[in-house]
Design a protein around this motif. Structure first.
Motif, PDB file in Angstrom:
ATOM      1  N   ILE A 177       0.852  -1.188   0.000  1.00  0.00           N
ATOM      2  CA  ILE A 177       0.000   0.000   0.000  1.00  0.00           C
ATOM      3  C   ILE A 177       0.888   1.237   0.000  1.00  0.00           C
ATOM      4  O   ILE A 177       1.829   1.330   0.792  1.00  0.00           O
ATOM      5  CB  ILE A 177      -0.927   0.025   1.223  1.00  0.00           C
ATOM      6  CG1 ILE A 177      -1.865  -1.185   1.211  1.00  0.00           C
ATOM      7  CG2 ILE A 177      -1.742   1.324   1.254  1.00  0.00           C
ATOM      8  CD1 ILE A 177      -2.724  -1.291   2.468  1.00  0.00           C
ATOM      9  N   VAL A 178       0.594   2.157  -0.893  1.00  0.00           N
ATOM     10  CA  VAL A 178       1.251   3.462  -0.915  1.00  0.00           C
ATOM     11  C   VAL A 178       0.209   4.490  -0.494  1.00  0.00           C
ATOM     12  O   VAL A 178      -0.897   4.522  -1.046  1.00  0.00           O
ATOM     13  CB  VAL A 178       1.824   3.797  -2.303  1.00  0.00           C
ATOM     14  CG1 VAL A 178       2.332   5.234  -2.349  1.00  0.00           C
ATOM     15  CG2 VAL A 178       2.938   2.823  -2.659  1.00  0.00           C
ATOM     16  N   LEU A 179       0.531   5.302   0.503  1.00  0.00           N
ATOM     17  CA  LEU A 179      -0.396   6.301   1.029  1.00  0.00           C
ATOM     18  C   LEU A 179       0.017   7.677   0.515  1.00  0.00           C
ATOM     19  O   LEU A 179       1.120   8.156   0.793  1.00  0.00           O
ATOM     20  CB  LEU A 179      -0.366   6.268   2.564  1.00  0.00           C
ATOM     21  CG  LEU A 179      -1.228   7.296   3.307  1.00  0.00           C
ATOM     22  CD1 LEU A 179      -2.695   7.167   2.911  1.00  0.00           C
ATOM     23  CD2 LEU A 179      -1.058   7.120   4.812  1.00  0.00           C
ATOM     24  N   ALA A 180      -0.870   8.305  -0.256  1.00  0.00           N
ATOM     25  CA  ALA A 180      -0.583   9.618  -0.838  1.00  0.00           C
ATOM     26  C   ALA A 180      -1.357  10.695  -0.099  1.00  0.00           C
ATOM     27  O   ALA A 180      -2.587  10.628   0.005  1.00  0.00           O
ATOM     28  CB  ALA A 180      -0.953   9.626  -2.321  1.00  0.00           C
ATOM     29  N   LEU A 181      -0.632  11.682   0.426  1.00  0.00           N
ATOM     30  CA  LEU A 181      -1.267  12.863   1.019  1.00  0.00           C
ATOM     31  C   LEU A 181      -1.424  13.887  -0.094  1.00  0.00           C
ATOM     32  O   LEU A 181      -0.463  14.549  -0.496  1.00  0.00           O
ATOM     33  CB  LEU A 181      -0.404  13.410   2.156  1.00  0.00           C
ATOM     34  CG  LEU A 181      -0.869  14.758   2.746  1.00  0.00           C
ATOM     35  CD1 LEU A 181      -2.271  14.649   3.334  1.00  0.00           C
ATOM     36  CD2 LEU A 181       0.124  15.262   3.787  1.00  0.00           C
ATOM     37  N   ASN A 182      -2.625  14.022  -0.609  1.00  0.00           N
ATOM     38  CA  ASN A 182      -2.878  14.905  -1.745  1.00  0.00           C
ATOM     39  C   ASN A 182      -3.255  16.317  -1.271  1.00  0.00           C
ATOM     40  O   ASN A 182      -3.541  16.541  -0.098  1.00  0.00           O
ATOM     41  CB  ASN A 182      -3.997  14.318  -2.610  1.00  0.00           C
ATOM     42  CG  ASN A 182      -4.062  14.942  -3.983  1.00  0.00           C
ATOM     43  OD1 ASN A 182      -3.063  15.454  -4.494  1.00  0.00           O
ATOM     44  ND2 ASN A 182      -5.242  14.912  -4.593  1.00  0.00           N
ATOM     45  N   LYS A 183      -3.235  17.258  -2.204  1.00  0.00           N
ATOM     46  CA  LYS A 183      -3.607  18.657  -1.973  1.00  0.00           C
ATOM     47  C   LYS A 183      -2.674  19.342  -0.978  1.00  0.00           C
ATOM     48  O   LYS A 183      -3.103  20.198  -0.186  1.00  0.00           O
ATOM     49  CB  LYS A 183      -5.063  18.756  -1.500  1.00  0.00           C
ATOM     50  CG  LYS A 183      -6.066  18.131  -2.459  1.00  0.00           C
ATOM     51  CD  LYS A 183      -7.492  18.288  -1.989  1.00  0.00           C
ATOM     52  CE  LYS A 183      -8.477  17.632  -2.952  1.00  0.00           C
ATOM     53  NZ  LYS A 183      -9.889  17.761  -2.515  1.00  0.00           N
ATOM     54  N   THR A 184      -1.392  18.950  -1.009  1.00  0.00           N
ATOM     55  CA  THR A 184      -0.451  19.553  -0.058  1.00  0.00           C
ATOM     56  C   THR A 184      -0.180  21.029  -0.356  1.00  0.00           C
ATOM     57  O   THR A 184       0.403  21.728   0.485  1.00  0.00           O
ATOM     58  CB  THR A 184       0.888  18.789  -0.072  1.00  0.00           C
ATOM     59  OG1 THR A 184       1.371  18.710  -1.425  1.00  0.00           O
ATOM     60  CG2 THR A 184       0.716  17.389   0.480  1.00  0.00           C
ATOM     61  N   ASP A 185      -0.601  21.501  -1.549  1.00  0.00           N
ATOM     62  CA  ASP A 185      -0.406  22.928  -1.857  1.00  0.00           C
ATOM     63  C   ASP A 185      -1.259  23.816  -0.958  1.00  0.00           C
ATOM     64  O   ASP A 185      -1.027  25.029  -0.874  1.00  0.00           O
ATOM     65  CB  ASP A 185      -0.752  23.191  -3.324  1.00  0.00           C
ATOM     66  CG  ASP A 185      -2.184  22.775  -3.666  1.00  0.00           C
ATOM     67  OD1 ASP A 185      -2.461  21.557  -3.593  1.00  0.00           O
ATOM     68  OD2 ASP A 185      -2.988  23.662  -4.011  1.00  0.00           O
ATOM     69  N   ARG A 186      -2.231  23.235  -0.281  1.00  0.00           N
ATOM     70  CA  ARG A 186      -3.085  24.012   0.613  1.00  0.00           C
ATOM     71  C   ARG A 186      -2.412  24.284   1.959  1.00  0.00           C
ATOM     72  O   ARG A 186      -2.921  25.065   2.760  1.00  0.00           O
ATOM     73  CB  ARG A 186      -4.408  23.286   0.849  1.00  0.00           C
ATOM     74  CG  ARG A 186      -5.211  22.999  -0.393  1.00  0.00           C
ATOM     75  CD  ARG A 186      -6.566  22.402  -0.053  1.00  0.00           C
ATOM     76  NE  ARG A 186      -6.453  21.240   0.830  1.00  0.00           N
ATOM     77  CZ  ARG A 186      -7.495  20.503   1.227  1.00  0.00           C
ATOM     78  NH1 ARG A 186      -8.714  20.832   0.830  1.00  0.00           N
ATOM     79  NH2 ARG A 186      -7.318  19.469   2.023  1.00  0.00           N
ATOM     80  N   TYR A 187      -1.311  23.572   2.218  1.00  0.00           N
ATOM     81  CA  TYR A 187      -0.677  23.674   3.531  1.00  0.00           C
ATOM     82  C   TYR A 187       0.684  24.363   3.445  1.00  0.00           C
ATOM     83  O   TYR A 187       1.354  24.324   2.410  1.00  0.00           O
ATOM     84  CB  TYR A 187      -0.494  22.273   4.129  1.00  0.00           C
ATOM     85  CG  TYR A 187      -1.756  21.466   4.231  1.00  0.00           C
ATOM     86  CD1 TYR A 187      -2.719  21.783   5.180  1.00  0.00           C
ATOM     87  CD2 TYR A 187      -1.991  20.381   3.375  1.00  0.00           C
ATOM     88  CE1 TYR A 187      -3.890  21.038   5.277  1.00  0.00           C
ATOM     89  CE2 TYR A 187      -3.147  19.636   3.463  1.00  0.00           C
ATOM     90  CZ  TYR A 187      -4.104  19.965   4.413  1.00  0.00           C
ATOM     91  OH  TYR A 187      -5.256  19.238   4.510  1.00  0.00           O
ATOM     92  N   THR A 188       1.074  24.953   4.579  1.00  0.00           N
ATOM     93  CA  THR A 188       2.438  25.468   4.677  1.00  0.00           C
ATOM     94  C   THR A 188       3.383  24.283   4.836  1.00  0.00           C
ATOM     95  O   THR A 188       2.953  23.152   5.095  1.00  0.00           O
ATOM     96  CB  THR A 188       2.580  26.388   5.892  1.00  0.00           C
ATOM     97  OG1 THR A 188       2.398  25.610   7.096  1.00  0.00           O
ATOM     98  CG2 THR A 188       1.561  27.517   5.851  1.00  0.00           C
ATOM     99  N   ARG A 189       4.654  24.519   4.685  1.00  0.00           N
ATOM    100  CA  ARG A 189       5.627  23.429   4.838  1.00  0.00           C
ATOM    101  C   ARG A 189       5.530  22.807   6.234  1.00  0.00           C
ATOM    102  O   ARG A 189       5.563  21.588   6.376  1.00  0.00           O
ATOM    103  CB  ARG A 189       7.040  23.943   4.592  1.00  0.00           C
ATOM    104  CG  ARG A 189       8.120  22.861   4.746  1.00  0.00           C
ATOM    105  CD  ARG A 189       9.494  23.426   4.480  1.00  0.00           C
ATOM    106  NE  ARG A 189       9.629  23.827   3.089  1.00  0.00           N
ATOM    107  CZ  ARG A 189       9.953  22.984   2.101  1.00  0.00           C
ATOM    108  NH1 ARG A 189      10.172  21.703   2.365  1.00  0.00           N
ATOM    109  NH2 ARG A 189      10.077  23.432   0.866  1.00  0.00           N
ATOM    110  N   ALA A 190       5.386  23.657   7.257  1.00  0.00           N
ATOM    111  CA  ALA A 190       5.292  23.128   8.622  1.00  0.00           C
ATOM    112  C   ALA A 190       4.033  22.286   8.795  1.00  0.00           C
ATOM    113  O   ALA A 190       4.063  21.220   9.433  1.00  0.00           O
ATOM    114  CB  ALA A 190       5.301  24.284   9.627  1.00  0.00           C
TER     115      ALA A 190
END
Length: 469
Positions: free
Chosen positions: A199-212
């Motif tokens: 299983i590969v888990l992808a955290l999508n829509k990371t552009d909505r978050y700051t790096r921290a």
């Protein structure tokens, strides 16, 4: 079916699944060689062909398991062409379809701002991009991306079941989320992780978050998915980043404001997926096929056993009725009835029903063991009690035919018990199991409604006797 054992024995030790809810992990210094994956695929193909082509399966059983046979054939076709399937799985509107489009580099899957745009599974071939390890070898067979309907949708139970079924038949699952895992997502992830597929888990829509914020979410996902997904298989992505305001400065110093969409951020995910397929793809495909074959073989065995039991019941009743009619026409002592030649013939016949032929001498030994236990369990009151039950509700002054039918019913009952005991012996592979024949005979006696069986036997025998007159 021994080929299934060969497939299982050929697996690398690290693919043995331990406790439920864990993902098997290979040692870091033990890559799976391509030759090993090819060998596993070959054994899996042989296993599926053997199941599909088994001429011993009764036609009615094959018809009842038609859908299973169809899935077997589809699985074999995939293995024949060395295709690997990656199924995307996740909640509604986490960006599954958009993520697959970004991986493909073209819009092949439908996307929409509305919830539940994907209502059925769809697939597209994924061509390799870049010079990744093992890519050429995998691409020869074809890698397919499979989109599935989202889970956790209102009135979407059917879609969720379809998504689980598709993901369950895939060689690799791409589980997509867009934040910390909800309880629904975590439950689905646990269910998927009970198998052998990676299983590969992808955290999508990371552009909505700051790096921290992104780093914090990735750390939370690693904690929540511990034991389910390998940490190196948790990857941040942005399939369709939101548009941003960009100010362009011309040579003359003038400024122009435009809205532009940044490119998708899926390179890390692409490399992770291809690396997993290169290392484990063929072997995992073979293992999944082998597991499906094993489950199918178990179900097939149960279906065949059910058919054999139905046939055995018909055989036992036919011999019991024949014995009952014979005794009604020409009564003989009960002790002689239980050792009659017809009972030996019945045991021989039951052995053939279960594919375990026995000689008349061997059948006689089985019969003797059963009769000995009947005598031990029932003692000298056997005939008296049976006769009383057989005559229950019958006026003895009616005719000798009625009395003869009652005596025939006793013979019917004795042969029926013998037949049921012999049937159990063959159903267990010529074994009495724990407790030996005594326990087997006792359990059969306890399971029978003696009065009802004797009444039915008496009626059947009377009908036969009237037919002869």
């Amino acid at each position: 079916m021994n080929i299934w054992k060969r497939v299982r024995d050929a697996w690398p030790a690290w693919l043995s699944v331990g406790r439920a809810g864990t993902t098997p992990e290979p040692p870091a210094d033990l890559p799976v060689p391509a030759a090993s994956g090819d060998a596993h695929l070959r054994l899996a193909r042989e296993s599926l062909r053997e199941l599909l082509d088994d001429a011993r399966v009764p036609a009615d059983v094959r018809a009842r398991l038609g859908e299973d046979y169809r899935q077997l054939q589809m699985l074999l076709d995939r293995l024949e062409h060395e295709q690997l399937h990656i199924a995307v799985f996740g909640r509604v509107s986490v960006g599954k379809s958009a993520l697959l489009n970004a991986l493909l580099g073209e819009s092949r899957f439908s996307t929409s701002p509305l919830h539940g745009e994907t209502t059925a599974a769809a697939a597209a071939r994924w061509e390799a991009v870049g010079d990744l390890a093992g890519v050429r070898q995998i691409c020869d067979g074809g890698v397919y991306l499979v989109d599935t309907p989202g889970i956790n949708e209102v009135d979407g139970a059917l879609r969720e079941r379809l998504a689980v079924e598709v993901a369950g038949s895939a060689d690799l699952v791409l589980f997509v989320c867009d934040g910390d895992l909800t309880e629904t997502e975590l439950a689905a992830l646990r269910r998927l992780a009970t198998g052998t597929r990676p299983i590969v888990l992808a955290l999508n829509k990371t552009d909505r978050y700051t790096r921290a914020e992104r780093d914090s979410l990735l750390a939370a996902l690693e904690r929540r998915s511990a034991g389910l997904v390998r940490p190196e298989h948790i990857v941040p992505t942005a399939a369709a980043p939101a548009e941003r305001v960009v100010i362009r400065v011309a040579a003359d110093g003038s400024e122009r404001e435009t809205r532009e969409r940044p490119p998708a951020q899926v390179e890390d995910l692409r490399e992770t997926l291809w690396a997993v397929l290169a290392a484990e793809g063929k072997t995992v495909a073979a293992v999944n096929a082998g597991l499906f074959a094993g489950h199918f073989a178990d179900r097939l065995a149960r279906e065949i056993l059910g058919v054999r039991r139905e046939l055995a019941e018909a055989v036992v009743r036919r011999y019991s009725l024949g014995k009952g009619v014979a005794v009604a026409l020409n009564p003989i002592p009960l002790a002689d009835l239980l050792a009659a030649v017809s009972d030996v013939a019945m045991v021989v016949h039951l052995g053939r029903v279960y594919g375990l032929p026995v000689s008349r001498s061997e059948a006689g030994g089985v019969l003797a063991a059963i009769v000995a236990q009947l005598a031990l369990l029932l003692g000298t009151v056997f005939g008296v009690n049976l006769l009383a039950s057989a005559l229950k509700g019958v006026s003895l002054g009616l005719s000798t035919v009625v009395t003869a039918a009652a005596q025939g019913a006793i013979a019917y009952y004795g042969t029926y018990v013998v037949g049921r005991a012999a049937e159990r012996y063959f159903a267990q592979g010529r074994s009495w199991g724990e407790g030996g024949p005594k326990r087997a005979v006792q359990e059969i006696l306890d399971s029978l409604d003696r009065d009802s069986l004797l009444a039915d036997a008496r009626e059947d025998i009377l009908a036969r006797l009237k037919g002869r007159s």
